[in-house]
Enzyme design. Structure first.
Site, short mmCIF file in Angstrom:
data_model
loop_
_atom_site.label_atom_id
_atom_site.label_comp_id
_atom_site.label_asym_id
_atom_site.label_seq_id
_atom_site.Cartn_x
_atom_site.Cartn_y
_atom_site.Cartn_z
N LYS A 52 0.85 -1.21 0.00
CA LYS A 52 0.00 0.00 0.00
C LYS A 52 0.88 1.25 0.00
CE LYS A 52 -3.77 -2.47 2.24
NZ LYS A 52 -4.42 -2.90 3.48
N GLN A 96 -4.02 -1.65 9.83
CA GLN A 96 -4.01 -2.99 9.23
C GLN A 96 -4.54 -4.02 10.23
OE1 GLN A 96 -3.13 -3.59 5.92
NE2 GLN A 96 -3.96 -5.60 6.35
N ASP A 119 -10.76 2.81 4.61
CA ASP A 119 -11.03 1.38 4.54
C ASP A 119 -12.53 1.10 4.52
OD1 ASP A 119 -8.99 -0.43 4.14
OD2 ASP A 119 -8.31 -0.42 6.23
#
Ligand code: NAD
Length: 293
Positions: A52, A96, A119
């Protein structure tokens, strides 16, 4: 059978974002900034976050990687998230997952401001998505939509069978595929670990989204000829022939299923890269929202 090439489509998305970011730079506008928070040393999480961050730098986004040891307290993590929430330069925040068991995932998700929730896991983002309002869509299902759109896959009136009902993949993709828009307007069946006649239901699917985390679960005798099969699964399997010591398996038995499909995503190179592309799209949107704020 045609491959839904996530690598190719994610590169096309990244190229477009790169051009748009260069244009913003020329105009002296703010550049998108993603802050990624990584806890502990989980191999898969390390790989995801690294790719990412790398993608951000490839397309001209700013990125900040914040690392914490496995023992970080929930309080320390919440403190950092509040700092990032208040930092004007940061457009998107991602933490994450999975998190160590002493940290509440829900608390973390709910602490990120919905305006920076790239997200798409915050209950406000999910609620807006369900109501068809502008929202950050969860990255993996959003990536799947971008892929279907790129290949102009017909979805209207089709029966989509989703295997899995997690908050990050199964449930949101089932809602997105039923929305009154393209890609959408599907009749959706959501299957899960308590679905008794799964094979029978899968056989009715014009589109199958496999997101259960069981390697090579979907076999050709569960797939209707000509179906579109999207494999979300990523499982690391010990493999001594590989330098890394593992290979990656999807939820679809690819060699068995592919000849029966009209379209299929490979693993790796299907949904994985699209998840990153979707995250970057969300970060770009979060940034340009500040232009008008
Ligand atoms: P999860 O474990 O949270 O959810 C799995 C779901 O599958 C559950 O809802 C469960 O009810 C269902 N399930 C389990 N066994 C089943 C069975 N035998 N029959 C029917 N349903 C069953 O998993 P998740 O977070 O949704 O992830 C699913 C898979 O997708 C994993 O392999 C994960 O690594 C992968 N994933 C990939 C990406 C990507 O970018 N490609 C992103 C997220 C998750």
């Amino acid at each position: 059978m045609e491959i839904l090439d996530g690598k190719l489509v994610s590169q096309a998305v990244k190229d477009k974002l790169k051009a748009q970011t260069e244009e913003r730079k020329k105009q002296g506008k703010k550049l998108p900034h993603l802050a990624a928070v990584l806890i502990g040393n989980n191999g898969a999480s390390e790989t995801y976050v690294a790719s990412k961050v790398k993608s951000c730098s490839e397309i001209g986004f700013t990125s900040t990687l914040i690392r914490f040891p496995q023992e970080v307290t929930e309080e320390e993590l919440l403190f950092k998230l509040n700092e990032l929430n208040d930092d004007f330069d940061v457009d998107g925040i991602l933490v994450q997952l999975p998190l160590p068991s002493h940290i509440s995932e829900q608390k973390i998700i709910e602490t990120i401001y919905p305006t920076k929730d790239v997200d798409g896991f915050h209950p406000e983002s999910v609620g807006r998505m369900v109501q068809g309002l502008p929202a950050f869509y969860p990255a993996t299902p959003y990536g799947i939509l971008l892929l279907l759109e790129h290949y102009k896959i017909e979805t209207k009136g089709k029966h989509a069978v989703v295997i899995g009902r997690s908050n990050i993949v199964g449930r949101p993709i089932s809602i997105m595929l039923s929305k009154n828009d393209y890609p959408g307007n599907c009749t959706v069946t959501v299957c899960h670990s308590h679905t008794p006649n799964l094979a029978e239901i899968c056989l009715q699917g014009d589109i199958i989204i496999a997101a259960l985390g069981k390697p090579e679960f979907l076999k050709s005798n569960m797939v209707k000829p000509g179906a579109v099969v999207v494999d979300v699964g990523i499982t690391r399997i010990t493999d001594s022939t590989k330098k890394s010591g593992f290979s990656i398996k999807g939820d679809v038995d690819y060699d068995d299923v592919a000849p029966k499909c009209s379209y299929i995503t490979p693993v790796p190179g299907g949904v994985g890269p699209m998840t990153i592309a979707a995250l970057l799209m969300n970060t770009f949107k979060a940034c340009i929202a500040k232009d008008i704020a």
